[in-house]
Each structure stands twice: as structure tokens, then as C-alpha cells.
Design an enzyme around this catalytic site. Structure first.
Site, PDB file in Angstrom:
ATOM      1  N   GLU A 193       0.798  -1.227   0.000  1.00 32.17           N
ATOM      2  CA  GLU A 193       0.000   0.000   0.000  1.00 32.17           C
ATOM      3  C   GLU A 193       0.834   1.282   0.000  1.00 32.17           C
ATOM      4  O   GLU A 193       0.399   2.301  -0.539  1.00 32.17           O
ATOM      5  CB  GLU A 193      -0.951  -0.001   1.211  1.00 32.17           C
ATOM      6  CG  GLU A 193      -2.027  -1.064   1.149  1.00 32.17           C
ATOM      7  CD  GLU A 193      -2.990  -0.862  -0.004  1.00 32.17           C
ATOM      8  OE1 GLU A 193      -3.300   0.298  -0.329  1.00 32.17           O
ATOM      9  OE2 GLU A 193      -3.425  -1.866  -0.599  1.00 32.17           O
ATOM     10  N   SER A 471     -40.077 -24.014  50.941  1.00 36.60           N
ATOM     11  CA  SER A 471     -39.259 -24.313  52.114  1.00 36.60           C
ATOM     12  C   SER A 471     -37.889 -23.656  52.108  1.00 36.60           C
ATOM     13  O   SER A 471     -37.150 -23.770  53.091  1.00 36.60           O
ATOM     14  CB  SER A 471     -39.089 -25.830  52.251  1.00 36.60           C
ATOM     15  OG  SER A 471     -40.322 -26.451  52.516  1.00 36.60           O
TER      16      SER A 471
END
Length: 776
Positions: A193, A471
């Protein structure tokens, strides 16, 4: 005639000079104005460049991580659990780790090549971590630590990435610092690039000519003419319109960026900004996310051919889509590989291996993050974030570290699915479940299951389903009573006879035991262990409904409680999350810690926004807590959860079952020495099931603990607790030997010891035969 001509010529020259002078002045003024305008426009562009580059460059997703595991010499460790967590985090098991993301494991040693990671104080580079373990008292403990072959006192491991919460602009990215990008990838990027990147000032005429020549020679475009700085400007600041004015802006802003910032800063920005693909509605920006998107790897794990593929894709992510144009992408990749070989980035052998390899992109375009894997846990994270941070602090790029354990979550989901499949039968599509796994000492929640279906993102039953707890309320009542140690001990007798209460609406409430029997009198211990209802109601009424409600609120339940006797049998509605919070002090020797999922939040600038601090608070006496814990341990050996004595053979755990009317809800809360686990089973339509707490929810707990491994409960006997003989038919502590006695731990302060046996015991002693007297 000649004089006139000469005069006219002179006048013409004068006129021309005058016009030229005026034109020069005009153009000078125009140039001056243009320079001034350009200067002001450049200042405008400069402010724009600085504002974004030094401010919030990107709307970065919020990253949510799991637990940061830290190990010091002497710490408890489980190598198998660590192995599973590493595999789920994306590490690869090999024989000899040579690069980051690999680990090796033996029975007594693990070697981890940790990937680069930012734990909150800046990026830490790859490290080779060695952990040796030794077996001590049936538990593995760290015996040696090294980092890069040097002795260390502590090692820190990379956490699991749970998810990225993508911002509204749909730009997904994973930020990576420059030092964590492989050097070969950077070299290849610059080669293809912008090979003059470190030499030009933002624009490169020579680079344009070189790219033109290379493209003409190759017969196709293989190099771009724009510098990386220009590409960065185009991606970060400008639109993609192909106009002359945009190119002018691009050139000026490129020069400004080069003037203000270093090359490394610009290269790092480019690495994180470059557009590399499209994931449905979300763009893929930066090499960090692209590595995961295309290959399911971190950037540090990329192979040569994968690096070449990513660099090649920059030219046109849509044109070079590997899922649509495989041959086109492979051709582009091979061209980049050839350039790498020509520049000696690759050996001939590596080049040939890379160029002959297939494209190794993932099978599906869909990223894991598209569908959240753990939405129930993330719901808790988001809720907690809103409590500890303001909306402005929950900004782009924050990194959230939680207590999440991927291995615990996986086992919890598997346990729910497997047990529901075996329990439900034809009812499977109706039965639902929720489960929470938390650390006892810290309150950290490690796993959350809100639905029987793994990854279900709908209704989260673990957090939002409020059901009667049955319970499960009983330990609160018994602990409240045992705090009054001069009045209540484990041997204290409670009435178990028919009782009734007239309610405000005139109805009569007559509680019954689950077995339908009355036992006349039972000890406080047996009443809790066997979960008898009537003795519990009698005890609760003696302690006081208001006091019981106060304890429940103190344990973290913040909703209103209607004071009526039925609350003593669990008519209160709670979510599994609330139940889990309620039980933490029972498992933690009476100390309260707040349940939480968020441990640490760090801003995108590295600032600590929030740090959770665990401060256990002693809510109950150590004596009453120990006695309650003692009874809850017996629940799993001789009480309603006694099936655990064979499901988890020879392991020491504690817990409590819970069943509501018509078996609509099946509950179990259990714990060993490290984890507290809450499980609920039931139906969304509130219809009856076939399961009690012991036949339903308990089996899920047992399955999880069987696979995870039990860390046996350890009992620390507090001061003033000793084993005391109690007469069973009176519940009195004895200072002499009598018949029909039982031993319980008890608070020895102020015990009203009896120095003679009761009349019944004396009569029984007289009636004993000589054989019974001799052999007892």
C-alpha cells in the site's frame, strides 16, 4: 508618418504595461486573498483533524470480558478447569507452545503462551507462562510460577471475550495497539500500500509514479497511488465521493496529519480504521476485527497466507469477498505472497507452502457475536452497569471485566439441558429452568442460565421470574431462632401437632407436613433437616413475623412482605437471583456479600471508571451461622436432599430443597466450600409438575457438581461451640450419662445443664435387661 507611428506604438506599450500592472496587482491581491482563505481553511481543517484524532476517534463497541484469572504461589488451582477455559477463549493445545495463543498441559504443569492483552494499565506483550502444581490435602496448589523463564510471584491470564456491544452507527471493530500487530503484517501492508510511508510527508508523487509503472507492467492494479495517510484521511474524515474538491481536502489533511503526529501514531490509526468488509448491516473496520471475521483468530495468530489475504482485501472488500469470489481472492492473495517472497519476508519453503494452501476463511460469514451466546448473563451486566455508571460514562470503547467463567457457564447449560431431557419426558416442551452459579466468598456470579435453551435471548427466568420459594425460607427462621442461643439449640423440641390460623378474610389456614403426618414433638435440628412445616410455623411465630421479615430484608430482598403466617412456609415470591443472594450468608459463615457480575470498568483512555470491592459484613453470629450450616449439611446426608449422599458419593456439601403447592415449583440451593448454586424448575403457565425439590432441581445441582468437581465443605468451629449431649425426649443438655441421648454442637455459654435424668429415662433404665445393660 513615422513619428506618429512611433508615438502610437509608445502609447500601446504604455497601455499594455498599465494593463499588465493592473492585472499583476489584481492577481497579487487575488493570490493574497486565496492564501488568506487557504490559511483559514487550513486552520479549519486542522481543528477538524485534531478534534477527531485526539478525541474519540471511533464509536468503539463496549467490550465485555469474563474473569481475569490471577494465580500466586500457594493458590488453589484446577488444571482441567483452566484447560477448558483456555480452549473456550480460543487457545490451542499443542505439545510445544511456540507462539501466542498456544498452551501445553501435563498432570502437574501447564505452559501458556499468552496473547498480548491490555489488563487496564496498557498493553502487555506476549508472555510464556509456566505454572507447576503440587497436590496438597486433596487439592492442587500452585508450587512454581515463571514468566519468560524468569521466576514470578504472580501470573495473569487473558479473560474470555463474552461479547461486543455494537454502537448505533453499526461500525464494529476490535482496537489493537501497534505493538501487538505482527511485524510481518506491517511490512506487507507497507510493501503493497505505501512502501515510502516512513519517508514522505503525507503525499508521494514518486509513489504515484511507481504504482503506475507497477500496474502497467503487471497489466492490472496491484499497487495504489494514495499514501496510507491519504487513505486514513479518506476513511476517517471524508466521504467516498470522487471529486476534485475531496482530493484537495484529502491532500491538505494528509499533510496536516503528518505534521502533527508521528508515523507510528498514523500507522496505528490506519490499522484500526481501514475498512475490510461487511458483516450484514455492520461494517468490519480494522485488522483486529477482520482477523476474527475472516479467520476466527486474533491478529497475533494469523498465518502468512492469512496476512496476505487481509492485505489483499484492502483494495476492494466487496470485490474480494472470499465467500462469494474464492478464486478471485486466492489470486489476489497469491500475488501479495509473491511480493512478500521477492522482498524476502518469506523463505522459499514458506512461500510455496502458503501459495499452495487453500483459503482458510471461516465456513460461515456469520460472526459468533451476531447471536449473543450468553444473553442472560449480559442482561445482568447491562443492568449492573446502569447502577454503577452514568449514561455518559458508559461511553464508546469502555472495557468491562466481569466474574464470568466460560467453563462454569458451559457446564451449567449442559446440566440443565441433560437433566430436563431425562426428567421431563413427554413434558419436556413445558418444563423450564433457571440456574445461578456464584462464588461464596466474593459474591461474584460466574454463570447464569435463564432458559432451558442455550443462548436464548428472551425471558430471563434467573433474574425476572418471581416464584413462591416454599421451604427455602426455613433456614432464615431457624437462624433467627439460633441467634437466641439461651432459648434455642439444635436439640430444642418443637411441637408438631395440628394447628390453625384464622386469616383476615375469615378463612382458616391449617398447615400440614409434606408427609401428611404429625410427629408430636421434633427437635429443631430434625425439623429443618426433614423440612417439617408445622414445627417451622410454631418456631416462626415464636420468633416473630416482623423479625423474620426484617432478616429477609437485611439479606437483600427489597420488596414488601405481607406479615402473615403463610410467609413462614415460603409464600413470598422471589427470583433465583434473589434466592441466591439470600443464601450467601448461610454458605459464608454468616457474612454478607453483595452478588455482582461487574468487577472492573476501564475507559477507552485507560482510566478506571469503576472497581468492585468485596467487603464481607458479619450479619449473624458465627455460632448461629455454624449451627445452621451444620443442619443444612445434614439435609444432604439424612434429610430431604439425602440422595446427594449417593449422587455425590463421599463428598461434603450442604443445601436446602424447596417445593411449593401442587409441586408447581421445584427448588434447590446447594453449596460446597467454594460455590453456591441456585436451581429452579417449573412451568411458565404455573401448572403443576411431577417434581419436588429433591426429585427435580436437586438433580441439576448434582449433575453440575459431579462434572465440575466438589470442593468438600470445611468446618471452622467458632469459639464457645462444643459437642453437648442432649436428652432426646426433653431437649435438655445433660451433665450426666443418661439413656436416649443425642449429641449436637451447641453454644456452651449459659446452658442450663441437667444433673439428673428425666423420669422417663430413669424408668427406661430400670426396665433394661441385663444384656442391654452389659452391651448398651
Amino acid at each position: 508618418m513615422s513619428n506618429k507611428t512611433t508615438k502610437d506604438s509608445a502609447e500601446n506599450v504604455t497601455i499594455k504595461k498599465s494593463k499588465l500592472k493592473r492585472a499583476s496587482i489584481f492577481f497579487a491581491k487575488l493570490s493574497f486573498v486565496a492564501v488568506v482563505v487557504l490559511a483559514f481553511y487550513t486552520l479549519y481543517l486542522d481543528s477538524k483533524v485534531v478534534a477527531k484524532f485526539e478525541g474519540q476517534r471511533w464509536q468503539v463497541p463496549v467490550q465485555v470480558f469474563g474473569k481475569i484469572e490471577r494465580y500466586q504461589l500457594g493458590d488453589a488451582i484446577n488444571l482441567q478447569h483452566l484447560k477448558e477455559n483456555l480452549l473456550l477463549t480460543g487457545y490451542k493445545r499443542v505439545n510445544h507452545p511456540r507462539k501466542s495463543g498456544e498452551f501445553a498441559l501435563s498432570k502437574t504443569r501447564i505452559i501458556i503462551y499468552r496473547r498480548p492483552f491490555d489488563f487496564g494499565s496498557g498493553i502487555e506483550t506476549s508472555q510464556q507462562i509456566l505454572i507447576d502444581v503440587a497436590q496438597q490435602a486433596n487439592q492442587q496448589r500452585v508450587s512454581q510460577l515463571t514468566i519468560d523463564n524468569a521466576p514470578a510471584s504472580q501470573v495473569v491470564l487473558e479473560p474470555y471475550l463474552i461479547d461486543r456491544i455494537i454502537p448505533e452507527n453499526k461500525e464494529d471493530r476490535v482496537l489493537v495497539p501497534l505493538q501487538s500487530v505482527p511485524e510481518k503484517l506491517l511490512d506487507t501492508l507497507l510493501l503493497v500500500e505505501d512502501r515510502d510511508f516512513y519517508f514522505h510527508a503525507g503525499i508521494s508523487p514518486l509513489g504515484i509514479l511507481r504504482a503506475l509503472y507497477a500496474n502497467l507492467r503487471a497489466g492490472r492494479t496491484i499497487q495504489g497511488g494514495s499514501t496510507l495517510t491519504q487513505q486514513l484521511v479518506k476513511n476517517m474524515y471524508l466521504t467516498r465521493d470522487k471529486t476534485l474538491w475531496r482530493k484537495v481536502n484529502e491532500a491538505i489533511m494528509a499533510l496536516l496529519l503528518e505534521y502533527r503526529y508521528s508515523k507510528d501514531q498514523l500507522l496505528e490509526a490506519y490499522i484500526n480504521e481501514v475498512y475490510l468488509g461487511q458483516h450484514f448491516a455492520n461494517g468490519i473496520y480494522g485488522f483486529g476485527l477482520a482477523a476474527e471475521f475472516y479467520f476466527g483468530k486474533s491478529i497475533a495468530q494469523l498465518t502468512d497466507e492469512q496476512m496476505a489475504t487481509l492485505v489483499g482485501v484492502i483494495k476492494g472488500p466487496s470485490y474480494y469477498d472470499p465467500w462469494r469470489y474464492e478464486q478471485r481472492v486466492k489470486k489476489r492473495r497469491d500475488l501479495v505472497l509473491k511480493l512478500m517472497f521477492q522482498q524476502e519476508f518469506l523463505t522459499k519453503a514458506n512461500y510455496l507452502a502458503a501459495v499452495n494452501s487453500p483459503l482458510t476463511v471461516r465456513k460461515s460469514r456469520r460472526l459468533k457475536q451476531t447471536k449473543q451466546k450468553f444473553p442472560n448473563y449480559l442482561q445482568l451486566v447491562k443492568r449492573e452497569l446502569s447502577q454503577v455508571l452514568s449514561p455518559s460514562e458508559q461511553a464508546s470503547g469502555i472495557r468491562v471485566f466481569t466474574s464470568f467463567s466460560p467453563y462454569s457457564q458451559q457446564l451449567a447449560q449442559e446440566s440443565v439441558q441433560q437433566q430436563l431431557a431425562s426428567l421431563a419426558g413427554s413434558e419436556e416442551h413445558q418444563l423450564q429452568a433457571a440456574m445461578i452459579v456464584s462464588d461464596i466468598s466474593t459474591g461474584e456470579i460466574k454463570a447464569v442460565v435463564g432458559d432451558k435453551k442455550s443462548g436464548y435471548a428472551g425471558f430471563n427466568r434467573a433474574v425476572n421470574a418471581k416464584r413462591p420459594i416454599g421451604s427455602l425460607i426455613k433456614p432464615v427462621i431457624y437462624l433467627s431462632a439460633l441467634e437466641r442461643y439461651q432459648e434455642f439449640q439444635l436439640a430444642t423440641l418443637l411441637d408438631d401437632k395440628p394447628i390453625s390460623f384464622e386469616m383476615d378474610n375469615g378463612e382458616v389456614w391449617q398447615p400440614k407436613n409434606y408427609d401428611g403426618k404429625f410427629h408430636q414433638q421434633v427437635s429443631l435440628h430434625d425439623s429443618l433437616v426433614r423440612s417439617y412445616n408445622i414445627p417451622t410455623v410454631n418456631l416462626g411465630m415464636t420468633v416473630g413475623l416482623a423479625h423474620i421479615a426484617e432478616i429477609i430484608h437485611m439479606l437483600g430482598y427489597d420488596e414488601d412482605i405481607t406479615l402473615r403466617p403463610s410467609m413462614l412456609l415460603g409464600s413470598i415470591n422471589m427470583s433465583p437471583y434473589q434466592v441466591n443472594q439470600l443464601y450467601l450468608p448461610f454458605a459464608n459463615q454468616g457474612h454478607y456479600v453483595e452478588s455482582h457480575v461487574v468487577d472492573l470498568v476501564i475507559s477507552s483512555q485507560g482510566e478506571t471508571l469503576y472497581r468492585g470491592v468485596t467487603e464481607p459484613i458479619a450479619y449473624f453470629s458465627s455460632q448461629a451461622s455454624y449451627l445452621t450450616d451444620y443442619a443444612l449439611t445434614h439435609v444432604t446426608t439424612e434429610g430431604t436432599a439425602k440422595s446427594l449422599s449417593w449422587r455425590l458419593k463421599n463428598r461434603v456439601v450442604a443445601g436446602k430443597t424447596g417445593t411449593t403447592n401442587d409441586q408447581r415449583d421445584s427448588w434447590f440451593v446447594g453449596y460446597d466450600n467454594q460455590h453456591l448454586i441456585t436451581v429452579w424448575l417449573g412451568r411458565d403457565d404455573n401448572k403443576a409438575t411431577d417434581f419436588t425439590g429433591s426429585s427435580g432441581a436437586l438433580t441439576v445441582f448434582a449433575k453440575f457438581m459431579e462434572q465440575y468437581g466438589v470442593i468438600d465443605k470445611q468446618f471452622t468451629v467458632p469459639a464457645n461451640i462444643e459437642q453437648v449431649s442432649f436428652e432426646q425426649n426433653t431437649g435438655y443438655p445433660l451433665a450426666v450419662d443418661c439413656e436416649n441421648t443425642i449429641e449436637y454442637p451447641a453454644v456452651n455459654q449459659g446452658l442450663p445443664y441437667q444433673y439428673s435424668c428425666s423420669e422417663n429415662n430413669q424408668e427406661n433404665k430400670k426396665k433394661r435387661s441385663w444384656f442391654e445393660k452389659l452391651f448398651g
